[in-house]
Enzyme design. Structure first.
Site, short mmCIF file in Angstrom:
data_model
loop_
_atom_site.label_atom_id
_atom_site.label_comp_id
_atom_site.label_asym_id
_atom_site.label_seq_id
_atom_site.Cartn_x
_atom_site.Cartn_y
_atom_site.Cartn_z
N LEU A 1 0.43 1.19 3.72
CA LEU A 1 -0.73 1.11 4.50
C LEU A 1 -1.96 0.32 3.69
O LEU A 1 -1.78 -0.23 2.59
CB LEU A 1 -1.24 2.57 4.18
CG LEU A 1 -0.12 3.61 4.90
CD1 LEU A 1 -0.54 4.89 4.20
CD2 LEU A 1 -0.35 3.51 6.33
N PRO A 2 -2.98 0.08 4.44
CA PRO A 2 -4.04 -0.81 3.92
C PRO A 2 -4.50 -0.71 2.80
O PRO A 2 -4.87 -1.64 1.97
CB PRO A 2 -5.04 -1.03 5.11
CG PRO A 2 -4.29 -0.48 6.26
CD PRO A 2 -3.42 0.46 5.93
N THR B 1 -0.49 -1.26 -1.60
CA THR B 1 -1.17 -1.66 -2.94
C THR B 1 -2.61 -0.67 -2.89
O THR B 1 -3.39 -1.18 -2.17
CB THR B 1 -1.80 -3.03 -2.94
OG1 THR B 1 -0.36 -3.93 -2.99
CG2 THR B 1 -2.28 -3.47 -4.03
N LYS C 1 1.22 -4.10 -10.64
CA LYS C 1 0.99 -4.79 -9.80
C LYS C 1 -0.56 -5.61 -10.14
O LYS C 1 -0.82 -7.02 -9.82
CB LYS C 1 0.72 -4.14 -8.53
CG LYS C 1 0.05 -4.85 -7.28
CD LYS C 1 1.09 -5.60 -6.23
CE LYS C 1 0.30 -6.31 -5.23
NZ LYS C 1 1.13 -7.26 -4.35
N LYS D 1 -8.90 -8.25 -2.59
CA LYS D 1 -8.54 -6.84 -2.82
C LYS D 1 -7.72 -6.51 -4.17
O LYS D 1 -8.25 -5.57 -4.89
CB LYS D 1 -7.55 -6.56 -1.62
CG LYS D 1 -7.26 -5.01 -1.81
CD LYS D 1 -5.97 -4.68 -0.74
CE LYS D 1 -5.65 -3.35 -1.05
NZ LYS D 1 -4.39 -3.04 -0.35
P1 NAD Z 1 -1.43 -4.92 7.64
O1 NAD Z 1 -2.62 -4.55 7.99
O2 NAD Z 1 -0.64 -5.80 8.49
O3 NAD Z 1 -0.71 -3.51 8.02
C1 NAD Z 1 -1.07 -2.08 7.69
C2 NAD Z 1 -0.75 -1.05 8.81
O4 NAD Z 1 -0.88 0.25 8.54
C3 NAD Z 1 -1.15 -1.61 10.35
O5 NAD Z 1 -0.33 -1.58 11.32
C4 NAD Z 1 -2.28 -0.17 10.61
O6 NAD Z 1 -2.37 0.05 11.87
C5 NAD Z 1 -1.27 0.97 10.18
N1 NAD Z 1 -1.88 2.17 9.47
C6 NAD Z 1 -3.26 2.32 9.13
N2 NAD Z 1 -3.64 3.34 8.95
C7 NAD Z 1 -2.42 4.28 9.37
C8 NAD Z 1 -2.26 5.69 9.37
N3 NAD Z 1 -2.91 6.47 8.99
N4 NAD Z 1 -0.92 5.92 9.70
C9 NAD Z 1 0.00 4.96 10.00
N5 NAD Z 1 -0.24 3.73 10.14
C10 NAD Z 1 -1.54 3.28 9.65
O7 NAD Z 1 -1.22 -4.93 6.17
P2 NAD Z 1 0.02 -5.65 5.41
O8 NAD Z 1 -0.44 -6.91 5.21
O9 NAD Z 1 1.30 -5.03 5.87
O10 NAD Z 1 -0.16 -4.65 3.93
C11 NAD Z 1 0.22 -3.35 3.69
C12 NAD Z 1 -0.16 -3.21 2.32
O11 NAD Z 1 0.83 -4.27 1.55
C13 NAD Z 1 -1.31 -3.28 1.63
O12 NAD Z 1 -1.61 -2.26 0.89
C14 NAD Z 1 -1.45 -4.90 1.10
O13 NAD Z 1 -2.19 -4.78 0.18
C15 NAD Z 1 0.07 -5.03 0.60
N6 NAD Z 1 0.43 -6.08 0.55
C16 NAD Z 1 0.46 -7.15 1.42
C17 NAD Z 1 1.08 -8.31 1.01
C18 NAD Z 1 0.93 -9.45 2.08
O14 NAD Z 1 1.15 -10.57 1.83
N7 NAD Z 1 0.59 -9.21 3.48
C19 NAD Z 1 1.83 -8.51 -0.05
C20 NAD Z 1 1.87 -7.76 -0.97
C21 NAD Z 1 1.35 -6.33 -0.86
#
Ligand code: NAD
Length: 308
Positions: A74-75, A105, A180, A255
């Site tokens: 999740l975000p 994260t 992390k 973030k």
């Molecule tokens: P993203 O915004 O692409 O995906 C998050 C998803 O969660 C979205 O599809 C959103 O609709 C969904 N969501 C939100 N609230 C929800 C709920 N209540 N129930 C179900 N789904 C819900 O983000 P991302 O890039 O996939 O990142 C996700 C996590 O991973 C974050 O915490 C981010 O910090 C971490 N992260 C990301 C990366 C990267 O390179 N993108 C790398 C390492 C860690």
């Protein structure tokens, strides 16, 4: 008497958050033979997951019914706490035997709260944030930094091993998030230092490629220089060679640095380099006539001077 062969029943994973990271992670679990039930607030993300072989859940309750594992990606922490506790209340909906794995994260304090609330209900829950980005999620080579009881991390490996190449147990609940935050703070610091050194050399007449070769064999060698050179034209296949597109966005680094600063405040730790890195990324993302927040974080190179 004819032998009756027992049919192997696939274990069920309820997967929440099918975004840039969660989408490919869930697809890898389908490939590994799990029955993956997907839930996301964005219908397009669920449709994409269904095309990858997941089944689409109609509600949070529907997703976790009969699930052996729950994975969330999740975000942020407010959303994770709402999903597990205050909003949908997954902790009161899951099977008591399920293993809950939050890969988002978030602040260590959020993970500790979810962990404590789960423990009160005798439910196994760990935090398992990742390193490796979207490419690592697609390739199934993520690094998981886990916080929680050792036995629960061991149980979670049944699922994690199909999404990642390295699984670490950092310590008790929240420790994965601390690991992390420490890692990404250090990453920001050596990326900025590398960009600064390269620009100093360029400003004094050096070829950035020659300077990189020298520093790679000298005491300035570090991961940013070796694997992710921020100066355009020095290394192929990195974001600097494609106008800083793709990779790990500045806004995600902002973030993570914010979470590192929260952890520093909570533990009264001195993090002068991390604080400077956090400020530099905030300044770089939000000043000037352009919004740089969607560029790769190595584009901080441009903060120090014009790049080719
Ligand atoms: P993203 O915004 O692409 O995906 C998050 C998803 O969660 C979205 O599809 C959103 O609709 C969904 N969501 C939100 N609230 C929800 C709920 N209540 N129930 C179900 N789904 C819900 O983000 P991302 O890039 O996939 O990142 C996700 C996590 O991973 C974050 O915490 C981010 O910090 C971490 N992260 C990301 C990366 C990267 O390179 N993108 C790398 C390492 C860690």
């Amino acid at each position: 008497m004819a032998k009756v062969m027992a049919k192997k029943v696939a274990k069920k994973v309820a997967f929440f958050g099918l975004g840039n990271m969660g989408g490919p992670m869930a697809a890898n679990l389908v490939k590994a033979g799990f029955e993956v039930c997907a839930f996301d607030l964005v219908p397009a993300s669920v449709e994409k997951a269904a095309a990858d072989g997941c089944s689409a859940a109609t509600s949070e309750k529907d997703a976790v019914a009969g699930a052996d594992f729950v994975v969330t990606m999740l975000p942020n922490g407010a959303i994770a706490e709402a999903l597990y506790i205050d909003g949908a209340g997954l902790l009161d909906l899951v099977e008591s035997s399920a293993v809950l794995i939050d890969c988002s994260t978030v602040a260590a304090s959020s993970s500790r709260r979810i962990g404590a609330e789960a423990k009160q209900r005798n439910i196994r829950a760990i935090d398992a944030p990742v390193s490796g980005g979207v490419a690592g999620a697609a390739a199934g080579t993520l690094a998981f930094m886990c916080g929680g009881e050792a036995a629960d991390v061991e149980a979670a490996k049944e699922v994690l091993k199909h999404m990642g190449a390295n699984i670490f147990h950092a310590g008790p609940s929240g420790a994965g998030q601390v690991a992390k935050a420490c890692n990404n703070m250090l990453l920001a610091v050596h990326m900025i230092g590398t960009a600064e050194a390269l620009q100093l050399g360029v400003n004094n007449g050096l070829d950035p490629k020659t300077l990189s070769e020298i520093m790679l064999k000298s005491s300035g060698c570090n991961w940013s220089l070796e694997k992710y050179n921020p100066y355009p034209g020095v290394m192929e296949g990195v974001p600097a060679s494609r106008n800083y597109s793709g990779g790990f966005m500045v806004k995600l680094m902002q973030k993570d640095l914010g979470l590192a600063m929260e952890a520093a405040l909570a533990s009264k730790s001195a993090t002068p380099m991390g604080a400077l890195a956090s400020n530099l990324y905030n300044l770089y993302a939000n000043t000037g006539d352009k919004d740089n927040s969607d560029l790769d974080f190595s584009s901080i190179q441009r903060f120090f001077g014009d790049t080719p």
